[in-house]
Design an enzyme around this catalytic site. Structure first.
Site, PDB file in Angstrom:
ATOM      1  CB  ILE A  39      -0.955  -0.013   1.220  1.00 53.25           C
ATOM      2  CG1 ILE A  39      -2.112   0.959   1.046  1.00 53.25           C
ATOM      3  CG2 ILE A  39      -0.206   0.230   2.525  1.00 53.25           C
ATOM      4  CD1 ILE A  39      -3.195   0.821   2.107  1.00 53.25           C
ATOM      5  CG  ASP A  56      -6.187  -0.998   1.088  1.00 52.13           C
ATOM      6  OD1 ASP A  56      -5.875  -1.976   1.806  1.00 52.13           O
ATOM      7  OD2 ASP A  56      -6.936  -0.078   1.470  1.00 52.13           O
ATOM      8  CG  LEU A  57      -2.879  -6.630   1.153  1.00 54.17           C
ATOM      9  CD1 LEU A  57      -2.013  -6.927   2.375  1.00 54.17           C
ATOM     10  CD2 LEU A  57      -2.854  -7.813   0.176  1.00 54.17           C
ATOM     11  N   GLY A  77       2.178  -8.809   3.469  1.00 55.77           N
ATOM     12  CA  GLY A  77       1.500  -7.516   3.635  1.00 55.77           C
ATOM     13  C   GLY A  77       0.522  -7.508   4.799  1.00 55.77           C
ATOM     14  CB  SER A 116       3.110 -13.518  13.928  1.00 60.56           C
ATOM     15  OG  SER A 116       3.722 -12.994  15.085  1.00 60.56           O
ATOM     16  CG  ASN A 117       6.327 -14.550  18.062  1.00 58.98           C
ATOM     17  OD1 ASN A 117       5.976 -14.172  19.174  1.00 58.98           O
ATOM     18  ND2 ASN A 117       6.887 -13.718  17.193  1.00 58.98           N
ATOM     19  CE1 TYR A 141       0.918  -8.988  13.042  1.00 57.24           C
ATOM     20  CE2 TYR A 141       1.933  -9.791  15.055  1.00 57.24           C
ATOM     21  CZ  TYR A 141       1.971  -9.605  13.685  1.00 57.24           C
ATOM     22  OH  TYR A 141       3.058 -10.027  12.963  1.00 57.24           O
ATOM     23  CB  SER A 170      12.348 -11.592  16.713  1.00 56.82           C
ATOM     24  OG  SER A 170      11.455 -11.867  17.773  1.00 56.82           O
TER      25      SER A 170
END
Ligand code: NAI
Ligand code: 15L
Length: 277
Positions: A39, A56-57, A77, A116-117, A141, A170
């Site tokens: 974006i 834009d997703l 994204g 993600s973790n 998130y 990370s």
């Protein structure tokens, strides 16, 4: 180890971001054409191998056009930190839905999803986790990444689209704090994990932790052995430097939970304060 054909045209979303800029360079040897999207503004195409398409997703029609002509997707994204639900809803939840719908419509067979973790962030740092443990997200998130993983599972079961969901720990040039001695993923290991996710012949929906060979790590990738990913780097070389930082209090989220400080983010007030009466 058997490898499937490299993608002819690979779509990289989130290409303006930290990891997007890394993979923009490092994935070049593994595809004929690289379609780069974000974006935010992107640096102009550096050669005829690169195509730039801003998007834009959250815009379904734009995502449909973005995916057309691609045969694999690396989906980075979206919002990459804890934010109010309404923001996460658009970029991450609607965004990943739009992406898979477009993949279905255009016959894309392989997706690499940057999970993600924070999908398992509320597990204690004392617990070793394999790739099958129930989700324990540490915020909106993390919830959006859990949704993305479940969506990937559904699109495999229903439509045969294969995905590797990489629960990235990370991924920075080096670990930034004590917790990252357990969660760090070098850029070299990230690139190899993404490459293996693209070329491994059969992945169904595979979940894998994205971490380097950190002796202090918490995650067991035996369930993703078929990817043949063998990390080359280790956070230990940074230990002495990281340990110069002040110690973290033992009752702080950064010392207790795998998701660290994300576990203490929020609440986010998006409505006026509740009146006292
Ligand atoms: P980043 O925040 O630097 O990059 C994300 C990119 O997505 C940005 O360039 C942003 O402009 C773009 N984006 C945001 N909303 C969008 C929208 N509505 N439409 C299109 N693009 C949008 O994040 P980073 O560090 O590069 O991470 C990449 C991916 O990996 C993210 O999905 C993140 O959640 C995931 N991840 C990263 C980790 C890390 O350590 N860097 C750890 C775990 C997961
Ligand atoms: C993530 O999911 C974030 O995108 C990244 O910025 C880091 O904070 C990482 O997790 C982490 O847990 O260290």
């Amino acid at each position: 180890m058997n490898e499937r054909q490299l993608p002819q045209r690979l779509l990289l979303t989130g290409a303006a971001g930290g990891l997007g800029r890394v993979l923009r360079e490092s994935l070049k040897p593994f595809t004929r054409q690289l379609r780069l999207s974000d974006i935010a503004d992107l640096a102009p195409a550096s050669s005829s191998q690169e195509e730039i398409q801003l998007c834009d997703l959250a815009d379904k029609a734009a995502v449909d056009a973005l995916v057309q002509g691609c045969d694999a997707i690396v989906h980075l994204g979206g919002i990459s930190v804890e934010r109010p639900f309404e923001e996460i809803l658009e970029a991450n939840i609607r965004g990943v839905f739009n992406l898979y719908e477009a993949a279905r419509r255009h016959g894309v067979q392989r997706v690499v999803f940057a999970s993600s973790n924070h999908v398992i962030g509320f597990y204690p740092q004392t617990q070793r986790l394999d790739t099958t443990v129930p989700h324990r997200p540490d915020g909106y998130y993390g919830l959006s990444k859990a949704f993305g993983e479940d969506l990937a599972n559904f699109y495999f079961d229903r439509y045969g689209i294969e995905t590797v969901s990489i629960r990235i720990g990370s991924s920075f040039t080096e670990p930034r704090d004590r917790r990252m001695l357990s969660t760090w993923l070098s850029y070299r290991d990230l690139t190899e994990l993404v490459r293996r996710s693209l070329v491994t012949p059969k992945v169904g929906h595979t979940v894998v932790y994205g971490a380097s060979d950190n002796p202090a790590g918490w995650w067991d990738n035996a369930g993703a052995r078929h990817l043949g990913f063998v990390p080359q780097d280790s956070s230990e070389v940074f230990r002495a430097k990281v340990e110069q930082q002040p110690p973290v209090p033992p009752d702080a989220p950064a010392a207790l939970y795998q998701g660290g400080n994300f576990c203490a983010a929020g609440p986010f007030e998006t409505l006026p304060p509740v009146s006292a009466t």
